[in-house]
Design an enzyme around this catalytic site. Sequence first.
Site, short mmCIF file in Angstrom:
data_model
loop_
_atom_site.label_atom_id
_atom_site.label_comp_id
_atom_site.label_asym_id
_atom_site.label_seq_id
_atom_site.Cartn_x
_atom_site.Cartn_y
_atom_site.Cartn_z
N LYS A 170 0.82 -1.22 0.00
CA LYS A 170 0.00 0.00 0.00
C LYS A 170 0.85 1.26 0.00
CE LYS A 170 -4.36 -1.83 1.36
NZ LYS A 170 -5.51 -1.88 2.23
N ARG A 189 -3.79 -10.03 4.69
CA ARG A 189 -4.14 -10.06 3.27
C ARG A 189 -2.94 -9.55 2.49
NH1 ARG A 189 -5.97 -6.36 -0.35
NH2 ARG A 189 -7.49 -7.03 -1.90
C1 7PJ Z 1 -8.20 -4.18 1.33
C2 7PJ Z 1 -9.27 -4.90 0.82
C3 7PJ Z 1 -7.95 -4.23 2.75
C4 7PJ Z 1 -9.82 -5.71 2.90
C5 7PJ Z 1 -8.27 -3.85 -0.79
C6 7PJ Z 1 -5.21 -2.90 -2.06
C7 7PJ Z 1 -6.52 -2.22 -2.21
N1 7PJ Z 1 -10.07 -5.67 1.58
N2 7PJ Z 1 -9.30 -4.68 -0.52
N3 7PJ Z 1 -8.80 -5.00 3.47
N4 7PJ Z 1 -7.59 -3.54 0.32
N5 7PJ Z 1 -10.60 -6.45 3.70
O1 7PJ Z 1 -5.10 -4.13 -1.94
O2 7PJ Z 1 -4.21 -2.14 -2.08
O3 7PJ Z 1 -7.06 -3.59 3.30
S1 7PJ Z 1 -7.93 -3.28 -2.38
#
Ligand code: 7PJ
Length: 279
Positions: free
Chosen positions: A222, A256
Site C-alpha cells: 500500500k 491479506r
Molecule cells: C483491502 C481490501 C484491505 C480488505 C483492498 C489494495 C486495495 N479488503 N481490498 N482490506 N484492500 N478487507 O489491496 O491495495 O485492506 S484493495
Amino acid sequence: MSSSLLCGRFELSLERPLIMGIVNVTPDSFSDGAAHFETAAAVAHAHALIDQGADMLDIGGESTRPGAEPVSIGDELARILPVIEALKGCGLPLSVDTFKPEVMRSALAVGADMINDIYGFRRPGALEAVAESNCGLCIMHMQGEPKTMQQAPRYGNILAEVERFLRERSAAALAAGVDRRRIVLDPGYGFGKTPAQNYQLLRELRNIDTDGYPWLIGLSRKSMIGHVIGREPAERVFGSVAAALAAVARGGHIVRVHDVAATVDAIKVWRAIELGDFL
Ligand code: 7PJ
C-alpha cells in the site's frame, strides 16, 4: 476470544496467523481483455499462491484503489465467477472482494466462502445478500468513497471512530441474523486515511476493542509503505513483510497479502522467536 472463523465450507482455526493471498482478476492489456485469458491468468496466479502456502484466497474483480473507475455488475461477475468455479476444488476458502449485493449473491451461489466488503456491508441489500448463507464476512472501515477518500481524511480520534464504526456494523450484521463466529473486522488501511493516520492505526491496533472479533489486516504494497520507502508497488515486498509482522505482533489474525512466500517465511520465524514453535 474467538479461536475460529466460520467461513462457508470451512471452520478456520485462528490460533496461528493466517495468510490470505490476493487474486486480482483484471483485464489483461496484452489479451484485449479476452475473458478466458483473464480467467487463466488469475487461476494460475492463485495456484502459485497456494503453492507458496496461502491459507485462503481473496478474489477481486474491481479495483478499489484510490481514484479507481467503477466496474459494472455484469463485468465484475464475468471476471470473478469463472475464477471461483475453477478454484472451488483447490481446498482453500475463497473470499470475494466486492461491495455489490448482486455480485455477493452470485458469488455465494457458485461456492464462495467469504465476502470481503470494503463498505462494511453498508450498501442497501448487502447484509441481506450474505445473512442467509453461511459465508464469512469481512467488515472493513472506510471513510468516504474510493474515488475521493484520500482527498482530505479527517478524524477527531481515529481509534475511537474506527472502533465505533466496526461495532455498529458488526451489530447490524448480528441483527440481520449473522452468527458472530462468521465475522472478522478490518481497520481498512489506506481507505480514507493519511500515512500518519494509517501508522497510528497499526501502532495502536491493540487499543481498539474488537469485542472478541478477529482482525483481518491489509497492508500489502500500500501507499503507506511507499510513503516510507519511496518505491513503486512491485518493489514494496520487504516493506510489506515488515508491516505484516508488525500487524500479527499486535494481534492481527489474518493478513491479506500479495507476497505469500515472503510473508509465510517471516511469520514462521516470528513464531519461532515468540513461541518457540518450530513446526
Ligand atoms: C483491502 C481490501 C484491505 C480488505 C483492498 C489494495 C486495495 N479488503 N481490498 N482490506 N484492500 N478487507 O489491496 O491495495 O485492506 S484493495
